[in-house]
Write an enzyme that holds these catalytic residues in place. Structure first.
Site, PDB file in Angstrom:
ATOM      1  N   HIS A 101      58.356  36.588 -10.046  1.00 44.37           N
ATOM      2  CA  HIS A 101      57.262  35.981  -9.296  1.00 44.37           C
ATOM      3  C   HIS A 101      57.794  35.092  -8.184  1.00 44.37           C
ATOM      4  O   HIS A 101      58.947  34.656  -8.208  1.00 44.37           O
ATOM      5  CB  HIS A 101      56.361  35.143 -10.219  1.00 44.37           C
ATOM      6  CG  HIS A 101      57.052  33.955 -10.821  1.00 44.37           C
ATOM      7  ND1 HIS A 101      58.006  34.062 -11.816  1.00 44.37           N
ATOM      8  CD2 HIS A 101      56.927  32.619 -10.572  1.00 44.37           C
ATOM      9  CE1 HIS A 101      58.433  32.865 -12.156  1.00 44.37           C
ATOM     10  NE2 HIS A 101      57.797  31.969 -11.406  1.00 44.37           N
ATOM     11  N   ASP A 103      56.469  31.382  -6.473  1.00 43.61           N
ATOM     12  CA  ASP A 103      55.683  30.284  -7.031  1.00 43.61           C
ATOM     13  C   ASP A 103      54.307  30.173  -6.391  1.00 43.61           C
ATOM     14  O   ASP A 103      54.160  30.201  -5.163  1.00 43.61           O
ATOM     15  CB  ASP A 103      56.426  28.956  -6.853  1.00 43.61           C
ATOM     16  CG  ASP A 103      57.600  28.824  -7.810  1.00 43.61           C
ATOM     17  OD1 ASP A 103      57.537  29.407  -8.902  1.00 43.61           O
ATOM     18  OD2 ASP A 103      58.580  28.128  -7.455  1.00 43.61           O
ATOM     19  N   HIS A 257      61.757  35.109  -8.283  1.00 44.20           N
ATOM     20  CA  HIS A 257      62.756  34.705  -9.265  1.00 44.20           C
ATOM     21  C   HIS A 257      62.278  35.020 -10.675  1.00 44.20           C
ATOM     22  O   HIS A 257      61.087  35.277 -10.906  1.00 44.20           O
ATOM     23  CB  HIS A 257      63.111  33.220  -9.132  1.00 44.20           C
ATOM     24  CG  HIS A 257      61.942  32.297  -9.236  1.00 44.20           C
ATOM     25  ND1 HIS A 257      61.068  32.079  -8.195  1.00 44.20           N
ATOM     26  CD2 HIS A 257      61.496  31.510 -10.261  1.00 44.20           C
ATOM     27  CE1 HIS A 257      60.142  31.215  -8.562  1.00 44.20           C
ATOM     28  NE2 HIS A 257      60.368  30.859  -9.819  1.00 44.20           N
ATOM     29  N   ARG A 273      60.751  20.799 -11.387  1.00 47.32           N
ATOM     30  CA  ARG A 273      60.529  21.514 -10.125  1.00 47.32           C
ATOM     31  C   ARG A 273      59.633  20.708  -9.197  1.00 47.32           C
ATOM     32  O   ARG A 273      58.581  20.211  -9.614  1.00 47.32           O
ATOM     33  CB  ARG A 273      59.878  22.868 -10.397  1.00 47.32           C
ATOM     34  CG  ARG A 273      59.769  23.755  -9.145  1.00 47.32           C
ATOM     35  CD  ARG A 273      58.927  24.981  -9.419  1.00 47.32           C
ATOM     36  NE  ARG A 273      57.492  24.689  -9.404  1.00 47.32           N
ATOM     37  CZ  ARG A 273      56.549  25.528  -9.834  1.00 47.32           C
ATOM     38  NH1 ARG A 273      56.886  26.679 -10.360  1.00 47.32           N
ATOM     39  NH2 ARG A 273      55.270  25.182  -9.764  1.00 47.32           N
TER      40      ARG A 273
END
Length: 309
Positions: A101, A103, A257, A273
Site C-alpha cells: 500500500h 499511506d 511498501h 510514523r
C-alpha cells in the site's frame, strides 16, 4: 555501490537501480542546516526511500521537529486518533500491515511523505520492503501505459489490511479495525498520477483500491493484478532490515511498501510514523482526484505546489 557526497559530511549510498539509498553524516532533528535539508530532499526525490542508521538520540518531539523541516506534518491519521498525538504508533499489538500500500490513499490529499522511526523491534524478522511505482509505470509496454492512464480507481478505508487479513483478530486488533473504519472515506484517484515535483508518472494503487471506475468487480480485479504485479517486481523493490535507531523516509507519491510479517506473536514490533501533507493527485489528462465520501480537512492541509509538466 555508488556513493555521492551531496553536502559537507553528508553521503548518499545508492542501494538499487530504481529505489533506495542510505544516508550517512546526518544527525536528524529540528536543527539541521539548510544544506543538510536540501541534501535530504534531493536524495528522497531521486531514490524514493532513504534510510538513516544510528539515530538513537531521536525522540518523538525530535522526529516531529525534523519533519517540520521537510513539510507540514498531518495529524497522525484521519480516523485513528487514539494511538498518538504527534505520531501514529505502528504497533504489532494492533495488527500487521502485511499488504502492499501507499499511506492513506482513501483521502483526496494523499501524504507526500512518511517518516518512520524504530522504537521496539522483534528479535528477528519484521523488515519492510518498498517498491517504486514510477519504475512500475515505466516498465509497462506502451499499450498498457495508455490503458492505465485512462483509468480511475476508488480507494476506501474499508479495504485496509486490518479488515481483511485476520479471520480471528484479537481484541486489540478488533478495536483498531473499528476505529480505523469509524468514519467512512472513499476517493476517486487517477490510476496514473503525475508527480508534482519531478513530473514522473507513477501508478497509484495499493490495498485501499476498491474498484476501477466503470468496470465490473471481476474486470477490476484482473486489471488490478496486472498493474500491481508490475509494482511488486523484485527489481523495483528494496528491503530494509530494521535495527535500533533506524529512520526511514519515503516519497508516498512514488512508492508502496509492505511490512513483512515474519516474526512470532510473542515478538513486539513498534515504530512511530509522521506523515507530511501532500497535494491532490492529478492524472496525465490533468484531471484531479475527487472526493466521494468523507472530509479530510481535519487530517491535513493541501500542499499547494505547481505541478510539473
Amino acid at each position: 555501490m555508488t556513493v555521492d557526497q551531496v553536502a559537507p559530511s553528508v553521503t548518499v549510498t545508492k542501494l538499487g537501480t530504481h529505489i533506495g539509498a542510505r544516508i550517512e553524516g546526518v544527525r536528524l532533528g529540528g536543527d539541521l542546516s539548510p544544506e543538510e535539508v536540501a541534501a535530504i530532499r534531493s536524495a528522497l526525490g531521486e531514490h524514493k526511500v532513504i534510510f538513516f542508521r544510528e539515530q538513537h538520540h531521536l525522540t518523538e518531539d525530535g522526529q516531529y521537529e525534523f519533519a517540520e523541516l521537510l513539510g507540514s506534518p498531518t495529524t497522525p491519521h484521519p480516523t485513528v486518533t487514539s494511538k498518538g498525538v504527534k505520531s501514529l504508533a505502528i504497533d504489532s499489538h494492533h495488527g500487521r500491515a502485511n499488504s502492499w500500500h501507499s499511506d492513506v490513499t482513501f483521502v483526496d490529499r494523499i501524504p507526500k511523505a512518511s517518516i518512520l522511526r524504530a522504537v521496539q523491534l522483534p528479535a528477528y524478522g519484521g523488515s519492510t520492503t518498498w517498491a517504486s511505482t514510477v519504475a512500475a509505470y515505466e516498465s509497462l509496454p506502451d499499450p498498457l501505459k495508455r490503458l492505465a492512464e485512462g483509468l480511475r480507481a476508488r480507494h476506501t478505508n474499508q479495504y485496509d489490511y486490518a479488515a481483511t487479513t485476520d479471520d480471528r483478530p484479537d481484541a486489540n486488533s478488533r478495536a483498531y479495525r473499528e476505529e480505523f473504519e469509524s468514519t467512512y472515506y472513499e476517493t476517486e484517484h487517477p490510476v496514473v498520477r503525475v508527480h508534482p515535483e519531478t513530473g514522473e508518472r507513477a501508478l497509484l494503487l495499493g490495498h485501499f483500491v476498491k474498484q476501477f471506475v466503470g468496470l465490473s468487480g471481476n474486470e477490476s480485479h484482473a486489471l488490478f493484478r496486472l498493474f500491481q504485479d508490475r509494482v511488486t517486481r523484485l527489481e523495483h523493490t528494496t528491503r530494509w532490515n530494521w535495527a535500533p535507531g533506524d529512520v526511514a523516509i519515503w516519497d508516498n507519491r512514488a512508492t508502496q511498501h509492505y511490512a513483512i510479517d515474519d516474526y512470532d506473536g510473542a515478538e513486539h514490533r513498534k515504530l512511530t510514523r509522521i506523515t507530511l501533507a501532500g497535494d491532490i493527485p492529478v492524472g496525465v489528462d490533468g484531471s484531479a482526484s475527487t472526493v466521494l465520501t468523507g472530509n479530510a480537512e481535519h487530517y491535513s492541509i493541501v500542499e499547494e505546489l505547481p505541478h510539473a509538466a
